[in-house]
Design a protein around this motif. Structure first.
Motif, PDB file in Angstrom:
ATOM      1  N   UNK A   1       0.806  -1.228   0.000  1.00 25.99           N
ATOM      2  CA  UNK A   1       0.000   0.000   0.000  1.00 25.99           C
ATOM      3  C   UNK A   1       0.837   1.277   0.000  1.00 25.99           C
ATOM      4  N   UNK A   2       2.028   1.251   0.612  1.00 28.48           N
ATOM      5  CA  UNK A   2       2.873   2.450   0.603  1.00 28.48           C
ATOM      6  C   UNK A   2       3.339   2.772  -0.811  1.00 28.48           C
TER       7      UNK A   2
ATOM      8  N   UNK B   1      -4.352 -18.853  -8.116  1.00 35.00           N
ATOM      9  CA  UNK B   1      -4.204 -18.517  -6.701  1.00 35.00           C
ATOM     10  C   UNK B   1      -5.254 -17.487  -6.318  1.00 35.00           C
ATOM     11  N   UNK B   2      -6.213 -17.896  -5.532  1.00 33.18           N
ATOM     12  CA  UNK B   2      -7.296 -16.993  -5.142  1.00 33.18           C
ATOM     13  C   UNK B   2      -6.796 -15.839  -4.279  1.00 33.18           C
ATOM     14  N   UNK B   3      -5.621 -15.996  -3.681  1.00 33.86           N
ATOM     15  CA  UNK B   3      -5.068 -14.953  -2.824  1.00 33.86           C
ATOM     16  C   UNK B   3      -4.198 -13.954  -3.576  1.00 33.86           C
ATOM     17  N   UNK B   4      -4.161 -14.026  -4.899  1.00 37.31           N
ATOM     18  CA  UNK B   4      -3.378 -13.063  -5.671  1.00 37.31           C
ATOM     19  C   UNK B   4      -3.922 -11.665  -5.413  1.00 37.31           C
ATOM     20  N   UNK B   5      -2.998 -10.753  -5.210  1.00 40.36           N
ATOM     21  CA  UNK B   5      -3.382  -9.379  -4.883  1.00 40.36           C
ATOM     22  C   UNK B   5      -3.452  -8.543  -6.152  1.00 40.36           C
ATOM     23  N   UNK B   6      -4.552  -8.645  -6.853  1.00 39.66           N
ATOM     24  CA  UNK B   6      -4.747  -7.856  -8.064  1.00 39.66           C
ATOM     25  C   UNK B   6      -5.605  -6.645  -7.727  1.00 39.66           C
ATOM     26  N   UNK B   7      -5.240  -5.507  -8.303  1.00 37.72           N
ATOM     27  CA  UNK B   7      -5.990  -4.270  -8.089  1.00 37.72           C
ATOM     28  C   UNK B   7      -6.466  -3.738  -9.432  1.00 37.72           C
ATOM     29  N   UNK B   8      -7.625  -3.148  -9.436  1.00 31.38           N
ATOM     30  CA  UNK B   8      -8.164  -2.584 -10.676  1.00 31.38           C
ATOM     31  C   UNK B   8      -7.364  -1.349 -11.108  1.00 31.38           C
ATOM     32  N   UNK B   9      -6.720  -0.646 -10.182  1.00 32.48           N
ATOM     33  CA  UNK B   9      -5.958   0.560 -10.517  1.00 32.48           C
ATOM     34  C   UNK B   9      -4.592   0.248 -11.116  1.00 32.48           C
TER      35      UNK B   9
ATOM     36  N   UNK C   1       1.830   1.843  -3.604  1.00 28.45           N
ATOM     37  CA  UNK C   1       0.658   2.260  -4.378  1.00 28.45           C
ATOM     38  C   UNK C   1       0.302   3.720  -4.089  1.00 28.45           C
ATOM     39  N   UNK C   2       0.340   4.123  -2.817  1.00 30.09           N
ATOM     40  CA  UNK C   2       0.037   5.524  -2.471  1.00 30.09           C
ATOM     41  C   UNK C   2       1.071   6.457  -3.077  1.00 30.09           C
ATOM     42  N   UNK C   3       2.344   6.067  -3.023  1.00 28.50           N
ATOM     43  CA  UNK C   3       3.409   6.887  -3.612  1.00 28.50           C
ATOM     44  C   UNK C   3       3.154   7.099  -5.106  1.00 28.50           C
ATOM     45  N   UNK C   4       2.849   6.026  -5.813  1.00 28.31           N
ATOM     46  CA  UNK C   4       2.625   6.099  -7.254  1.00 28.31           C
ATOM     47  C   UNK C   4       1.405   6.977  -7.557  1.00 28.31           C
TER      48      UNK C   4
END
Length: 90
Positions: free
Chosen positions: A25-26, A49-57, A28-31
């Motif tokens: 998250x740090x 992998x259902x735990x993959x951390x994909x973000x729409x942004x 992502x906030x920086x970007x």
């Protein structure tokens, strides 16, 4: 090696990160606060992998054309990036 090459050829406003399962998250906030282009390179099947951390942004560069198409269909910003062969100078 591939990520190093990509970092060398992109503009200074771009950040490319190898896709990790760790949430950042740090970063992502920086970007988002600096208006930099941020990409994650996906070289494994994150759909397994259902735990993959994909973000729409996040913008994704996928090593598989099929995976890129599936991610686009699901609403993610994904592009196919074909495999490249890089040789070292001796």
């Amino acid at each position: 090696m591939l990520i190093k090459l990509l970092i060398d050829i992109v503009e200074s406003q771009d950040i490319i990160r190898d896709q990790y399962d760790e949430v950042s998250p740090k970063l992502w906030r920086y970007v988002e606060n600096t208006n930099k282009n941020y990409y994650e390179y996906i070289h494994n099947n994150v759909l397994e992998n259902i735990l993959s951390n994909l973000r729409k942004k996040t913008k994704y560069l996928a090593a598989s054309e099929i995976l890129a198409d599936i991610l686009k269909y699901q609403g993610y910003k994904a592009k196919f990036m074909p495999l490249m062969i890089v040789t070292k100078d001796r």
